[in-house]
Enzyme design. Structure first.
Site, PDB file in Angstrom:
ATOM      1  CE  LYS A  13      -4.181  -1.190   2.561  1.00 47.79           C
ATOM      2  NZ  LYS A  13      -4.875  -0.960   3.833  1.00 47.79           N
ATOM      3  CG  ASP A  70     -11.277   0.390   7.729  1.00 48.60           C
ATOM      4  OD1 ASP A  70     -10.412  -0.504   7.692  1.00 48.60           O
ATOM      5  OD2 ASP A  70     -12.404   0.193   8.215  1.00 48.60           O
ATOM      6  CG  PHE A 153      -4.940  -7.353  -1.384  1.00 51.40           C
ATOM      7  CD1 PHE A 153      -4.792  -6.235  -2.172  1.00 51.40           C
ATOM      8  CD2 PHE A 153      -5.706  -7.251  -0.228  1.00 51.40           C
ATOM      9  CE1 PHE A 153      -5.382  -5.023  -1.836  1.00 51.40           C
ATOM     10  CE2 PHE A 153      -6.299  -6.043   0.130  1.00 51.40           C
ATOM     11  CZ  PHE A 153      -6.130  -4.928  -0.669  1.00 51.40           C
ATOM     12  N   GLY A 154      -6.775 -10.215  -1.385  1.00 50.83           N
ATOM     13  CA  GLY A 154      -8.121 -10.280  -0.811  1.00 50.83           C
ATOM     14  C   GLY A 154      -9.190 -10.789  -1.779  1.00 50.83           C
ATOM     15  CE1 TYR A 155     -13.907 -11.590   0.781  1.00 49.06           C
ATOM     16  CE2 TYR A 155     -12.988  -9.498   1.525  1.00 49.06           C
ATOM     17  CZ  TYR A 155     -13.597 -10.704   1.802  1.00 49.06           C
ATOM     18  OH  TYR A 155     -13.896 -11.031   3.098  1.00 49.06           O
ATOM     19  CG  ASP A 156      -8.116  -7.313  -5.890  1.00 45.55           C
ATOM     20  OD1 ASP A 156      -9.043  -6.499  -6.068  1.00 45.55           O
ATOM     21  OD2 ASP A 156      -7.031  -6.995  -5.399  1.00 45.55           O
ATOM     22  CE  LYS A 176      -7.173  -3.313  -6.408  1.00 47.87           C
ATOM     23  NZ  LYS A 176      -6.722  -4.132  -5.308  1.00 47.87           N
ATOM     24  NE  ARG A 182      -5.706   0.398  -1.179  1.00 47.61           N
ATOM     25  CZ  ARG A 182      -6.539  -0.594  -0.858  1.00 47.61           C
ATOM     26  NH1 ARG A 182      -7.271  -0.523   0.225  1.00 47.61           N
ATOM     27  NH2 ARG A 182      -6.629  -1.678  -1.597  1.00 47.61           N
TER      28      ARG A 182
END
Ligand code: IMP
Length: 198
Positions: A13, A70, A153-156, A176, A182
């Site tokens: 990040k 967040d 990452f995550g739900y991508d 992205k 973000r």
């Protein structure tokens, strides 16, 4: 303002954040760069509350301008779940492969037009004088039928972007950043900071 601290320990990040904020011409430090090692309990009920908790806590510890983010995934068919609980969905230590499988299974038989979802991000800024600013932005898409892609990452891998014809996990980091929740929320915050720091 001589520096900005971004309240994250995530180096991926930080790379994206430094790139977006570089034209402010102010050094942006991670918590690690600033030598801060604290665990912040994110117990807010909204993304705004959690982002403000993080930014304010670190501002009080350092006396510097602090930014924090967040974010979460809202799935319309699941009444906007997992939302603020995205990281903790099905348990904090459950792999994203399993979390993604669970979401796809909960949408079993649901047609494309009802699979709408979005990633939402809130950025908070806490100033040493106590002023708090927030920005919020979203990236709209749909929940796919299986995991696709190896980036992000995550739900991508299950987040399908109709205008790109692929998941956000199949985009390059640069692509992205341009369209992500973000990236957009951070660029909005940058504009507010530019006005204030004039
Ligand atoms: P954080 O607040 O940025 O740490 O994000 C909270 C959770 O939301 C993450 O752990 C992911 O589950 C989810 N999330 C947020 N942004 C993204 C994204 O860009 N891609 C995939 N998952 C995301």
């Amino acid at each position: 303002m001589e520096k900005i601290i971004f309240a994250t320990g995530n180096e991926g990040k930080m790379k994206e954040i430094r790139e977006i904020l570089k034209d402010l011409n102010i050094p942006v430090l991670s918590m690690k760069d600033a030598g801060i090692h604290v665990d912040i309990v994110e117990d807010g009920d909204t993304l705004e509350e959690n982002a403000v908790i993080k930014a304010r806590t670190i501002m009080q510890l350092t006396g510097q301008l602090v930014l924090a983010d967040d974010s979460g995934l809202e799935v319309d068919y699941l009444n906007k779940e997992p939302g603020v609980y995205s990281a903790r969905y099905a348990g904090e230590h459950t792999s994203y492969h399993i979390k993604n499988r669970m979401i796809v299974d909960r949408l079993n038989g649901v047609p494309d037009e009802k699979r709408t979802a979005r990633f939402v991000c809130v950025i908070a800024a806490a100033f040493p004088d106590g002023t708090i600013l927030t920005t919020r932005a979203a990236m709209e898409g749909r929940i796919g039928y299986e995991e696709k892609g190896a980036n992000g990452f995550g739900y991508d891998p299950i987040f399908y972007l109709p205008e790109y014809g692929c998941t956000s996990s199949e985009l390059t980091m640069e692509q992205k950043n341009e369209c992500s929740h973000r990236g957009k929320a951070l660029r909005q915050m940058k504009e507010k900071l530019k006005d204030l720091l004039k």
